[in-house]
Write an enzyme that holds these catalytic residues in place. Structure first.
Site: not given
Ligand code: NAD
Ligand code: TYD
Length: 358
Positions: A79, A81, A133, A158, A198, A257, A290
């Protein structure tokens, strides 16, 4: 046992908490504790001998080698990242370092460990890579949702760094035979979500009387999935996914959004009405868009549904309601994570757009 990386972040900590609730199998949790990692998320596991937390970097080969040799996991779930698109636009270097170089170093350590396992250890082993995705790029309004065959067209630093890590994982299977699985999931929301994304940002700002910043026209579309459903999908893939395959995970839940933020406002109006009786929607503010903003993501989740019998349990309405209630019940957690580095980030990201947001 299993080894989870990034298990103090949003999705990783949900996964670890669910795993400890549903399974007796121990979990080693390797996390660097960047601004996004938070041990408060795991406080309920204090004293649980089946959860071992190790602070460290996935790119620290000496540390990872020693953990693998000591704990001998049967599976690794990656996970870890850097995960926030806006931060990747302001400063891509950390994304390359962790998502690309870190994943590469992790794969090297895992390859070395795996190659020395016995025949059954080797075939039973799994490396599950958690991805997004966003690697597929942006869809037009009438285009079909992303299948696993959709070409990779990442548009942000990213998503490019995640795409790169996906390619490395694929290559380690194709070249060395490492038993890998990759999941590409849509946008998650739920408990322990850092309030820079968001949904938690808007809940936090609404309750604090601040602006709810909508980038551009707010008509960008995301496919939202409750984090507990993502974790259950990952468990399905780990248990029964076919080696070398990719599984798309989504909520069948496309929303603009603006409509997401409006729904947050209407649930908050009900659960915690504003003192002046007005709607939280009055706080919605359109701000600068953005850079390179992807217009639409949508997931075709047929493969994981048909092969692994997985489907989300929550609708957007039930999941969002739970999430808002969770935020109301965990205001102390939110206050703790919104100090320090987070405040600096808000200054960088929103200063030119809408000063009142700060
Ligand atoms: P997050 O940013 O909340 O958490 C990332 C975690 O990784 C943190 O705890 C951080 O301390 C740790 N980390 C960062 N760099 C590190 C390193 N070099 N070594 C060890 N630990 C490290 O992210 P998240 O939202 O929980 O996402 C987790 C995974 O799921 C990521 O790979 C992300 O790309 C993927 N993902 C996230 C979403 C989403 O909507 N959040 C959707 C699809 C996939
Ligand atoms: P985000 O939660 O950053 O996820 P991602 O960029 O990975 O999809 O953003 C979700 C959507 O919301 C994206 O289209 C950007 C938009 N957004 C806003 O409109 N305002 C905000 O302050 C943020 C953080 C995101």
């Amino acid at each position: 046992m299993i080894l989870v990386t990034g298990g103090a972040g949003f999705i990783g900590s949900n996964f670890v908490l669910d795993w400890r609730r549903l399974s007796d199998e121990p979990v080693v949790n390797l996390d660097k504790l960047t601004y996004a990692g938070n041990l408060d998320n795991l406080a309920s596991l204090q004293g649980d001998r089946r959860h071992v937390f190790v602070r460290g970097d996935i790119g620290d080969s000496a540390l990872v080698d020693s953990l693998l040799n000591e704990y001998r996991p049967r599976a690794i779930l990656n996970f870890a990242a850097e995960s926030h698109v806006d931060r990747s636009i302001h400063g891509p270097a950390d994304f390359i370092e962790t998502n690309v170089v870190g994943t590469f170093r992790l794969l090297e350590s895992v390859r070395s460990y795996w190659s020395k396992l016995g025949a059954s250890g080797k075939s039973d082993f799994r490396f599950l890579h958690v991805s997004t995705d966003e690697v597929y790029g942006s869809l037009l309004p009438d285009e079909a949702p992303f299948t696993e065959e959709h070409p990779y067209q990442p548009n942000s630093p990213y998503s490019a760094s995640k795409a790169s890590s996906d390619h490395l994982v694929r290559a380690y299977h194709h070249t060395y035979g490492l038993p890998v699985l990759t999941t590409n999931c849509s946008n998650n929301y739920g408990p322990w979500h850092f309030p820079e994304k968001l949904i938690p940002l808007c809940i936090h700002n609404a309750l604090g009387g601040r602006a709810l910043p909508i980038y551009g026209d707010g008509q960008q579309v995301r496919d939202w999935l409750y984090v507990g459903d993502h974790c259950s999908a990952i468990r399905h893939v780990l248990a029964s996914g076919r080696i070398g395959e990719t599984y798309n995970i989504g909520g069948l839940n496309e929303k603009t959004n603006l409509s997401v933020v409006q729904l947050i406002c209407s649930i908050l109006n009900e659960l915690k009405p504003r003192a002046d009786g007005k709607s939280y929607a009055e706080q919605i503010t359109f701000v600068q868009d953005r850079l390179g903003h992807d217009r639409r993501y949508a997931i075709n989740a047929n493969k994981i549904r048909e092969e692994l019998n997985w489907a989300p349990a929550e609708t957007f309405e039930t999941g969002l309601r739970k999430t808002i209630q969770w935020n109301l019940d965990h205001s102390a957690w939110v206050s703790r994570v919104t100090s320090g580095d987070y405040k600096n980030w808000i200054d960088i990201q929103y200063q030119s757009a809408a000063p009142e947001i700060r």
